[in-house]
Design a protein around this motif. Structure first.
Motif, mmCIF file in Angstrom:
data_model
loop_
_atom_site.group_PDB
_atom_site.id
_atom_site.type_symbol
_atom_site.label_atom_id
_atom_site.label_comp_id
_atom_site.label_asym_id
_atom_site.label_seq_id
_atom_site.Cartn_x
_atom_site.Cartn_y
_atom_site.Cartn_z
ATOM 1 N N GLY A 125 0.112 5.410 0.010
ATOM 2 C CA GLY A 125 -0.960 6.373 0.134
ATOM 3 C C GLY A 125 -0.724 7.652 -0.642
ATOM 4 N N SER A 176 0.837 -1.198 0.000
ATOM 5 C CA SER A 176 0.000 0.000 0.000
ATOM 6 C C SER A 176 0.872 1.248 0.000
ATOM 7 C CB SER A 176 -0.917 0.013 1.235
ATOM 8 O OG SER A 176 -1.709 1.187 1.263
ATOM 9 N N HIS A 233 0.038 10.502 0.400
ATOM 10 C CA HIS A 233 1.182 11.284 0.867
ATOM 11 C C HIS A 233 2.508 10.768 0.321
ATOM 12 C CE1 HIS A 233 -2.042 11.765 3.950
ATOM 13 N NE2 HIS A 233 -1.676 13.038 3.853
ATOM 14 N N ARG A 234 2.485 9.614 -0.336
ATOM 15 C CA ARG A 234 3.701 9.041 -0.927
ATOM 16 C C ARG A 234 3.541 8.888 -2.435
ATOM 17 N NH1 ARG A 234 7.401 6.646 2.690
ATOM 18 N NH2 ARG A 234 6.923 7.392 4.786
ATOM 19 N N ASP A 294 0.017 4.180 4.485
ATOM 20 C CA ASP A 294 0.641 5.159 3.593
ATOM 21 C C ASP A 294 1.915 4.607 2.964
ATOM 22 O OD1 ASP A 294 0.155 7.699 2.540
ATOM 23 O OD2 ASP A 294 1.755 8.564 3.754
ATOM 24 N N TRP A 295 2.535 3.655 3.650
ATOM 25 C CA TRP A 295 3.764 3.043 3.122
ATOM 26 C C TRP A 295 3.906 1.665 3.757
ATOM 27 C CZ3 TRP A 295 6.700 3.967 -0.920
ATOM 28 C CH2 TRP A 295 7.966 3.367 -1.022
ATOM 29 N N PRO A 299 -2.464 6.924 -4.787
ATOM 30 C CA PRO A 299 -2.518 5.636 -4.094
ATOM 31 C C PRO A 299 -2.137 4.465 -4.991
ATOM 32 C CG PRO A 299 -4.715 6.301 -4.747
ATOM 33 C CD PRO A 299 -3.801 7.408 -5.162
ATOM 34 N N TYR A 345 -5.625 7.223 3.531
ATOM 35 C CA TYR A 345 -4.586 7.026 2.531
ATOM 36 C C TYR A 345 -5.098 6.925 1.087
ATOM 37 C CZ TYR A 345 -2.708 5.334 6.960
ATOM 38 O OH TYR A 345 -2.351 5.209 8.284
ATOM 39 N N ALA A 383 -4.460 0.860 -0.899
ATOM 40 C CA ALA A 383 -4.989 2.223 -0.861
ATOM 41 C C ALA A 383 -5.614 2.642 -2.184
ATOM 42 C CB ALA A 383 -3.882 3.205 -0.487
#
Length: 295
Positions: free
Chosen positions: A114, A112, A116-117, A190-191, A120, A293, A124
């Motif tokens: 998200g 996964s 923010h990275r 998110d990661w 998606p 996410y 996610a």
């Protein structure tokens, strides 16, 4: 003695009655309950004499069906599901480590990324990727990883499967595995890139604790196993997914409480609601994770 003086029904002319189910078959035996004539093909041995199939069936009506301690169906082989789960995990390991390398790991892992990275991606990304929450629980790459997990399953599985029955045990295993995956996604979706049956195994540890409490069995061995695994997990948090361990432990223990402490007179209802509640908790964690996410 003349024929007129001979008693009625005596002599070679007297015929035996026919079986009530096979009228063409003469018989001298009657059912001890309904007194209807029955032939050797129909008679069922009773404690006294013989009974017809219908009376035997009526006698069984209302009899309580034999079950395991917590409502499962008793079977001669009480560890079949345990062995099938081990076989499934070993098969996936061979495919992932030696056949479809590294494609299967990329497709089946609990992956996964998200928003923010730059996602998606993976779980996610949405419903099309949610299958990873389950497939990751059967995925191993390293031999030591699957070795330790399958050894624990072999030790813990048979006793739980025998007590719960096959279907309830399988449900417990899968719900614990999903609990580990969904908690992992909720905490760090998110990661995230994780794999392994450890969440399900920790769920079996939690269920074994509940089983020992319910049956007043010895707690020492399973608590020692739990403490040992907890130390290993939290001392290597960079290499081991502690979130899956924690989620599996909590969901496995909670599901086991519902399955093992359900009152006999409402066992089916309580156990069914337990499964529904566990799925609802996991769906809630997934929904919150997607809110954090997902796209």
């Amino acid at each position: 003695m003349s024929p007129e003086d001979r008693p009625a029904g005596s002599g070679p002319q007297a015929a035996l009655p026919g079986c009530y189910r096979h009228p063409g078959t003469e018989t001298g035996v009657s059912c001890t309950r309904c007194e209807r004539p029955i032939c050797p093909q129909c008679m069922v041995t009773a404690s006294v004499g013989f009974q017809c199939p219908e009376c035997v069936g009526r006698g069984h009506t209302g009899a309580r069906r034999a079950t395991t301690r917590f409502g499962g169906v008793p079977v001669a082989d009480g560890a079949l599901v345990t062995r099938l789960l081990i076989l499934a995990n070993l098969l996936v390991w061979v495919l992932a480590a030696y056949v479809f390398t590294p494609q299967l790991d990329r497709v089946w892992s609990l992956y996964s990324v998200g928003l923010h990275r730059n996602g998606p991606e993976g779980v996610a990304e949405g419903p099309d990727q949610w299958y990873r929450l389950l497939t990751a629980t059967f995925l191993h790459v390293e031999w030591w990883h699957i070795g330790t997990n399958m050894l624990a399953l072999l030790v813990l599985g048979p006793a739980l499967e025998e007590a719960l029955g096959r279907l309830r045990f399988l449900g417990l295993y899968l719900l614990a595995g999903l609990g580990g995956s969904t908690l992992g996604f909720l905490i760090d979706g998110d990661w995230l890139n994780s794999r392994g049956a450890s969440g399900a195994i920790f769920g079996l540890i939690g269920a074994t604790v509940v089983l020992q409490l319910r049956t007043k069995g010895p707690l020492g061995p399973v608590l020692a196993l739990l403490v040992f695994n907890a130390i290993v997990t939290y001392s290597r948090r960079d290499a081991i997914d502690w979130r899956a361990h924690l989620g599996g432990l909590l969901l496995g223990a909670l599901v086991a409480v519902g399955l093992m402490y359900a009152p006999r007179e409402r066992r089916g209802l309580v156990q069914g609601l337990t499964v529904v509640a566990a799925l609802a908790v996991e769906a809630g964690m997934l929904a919150i994770g997607m809110g954090l996410y997902g796209g």
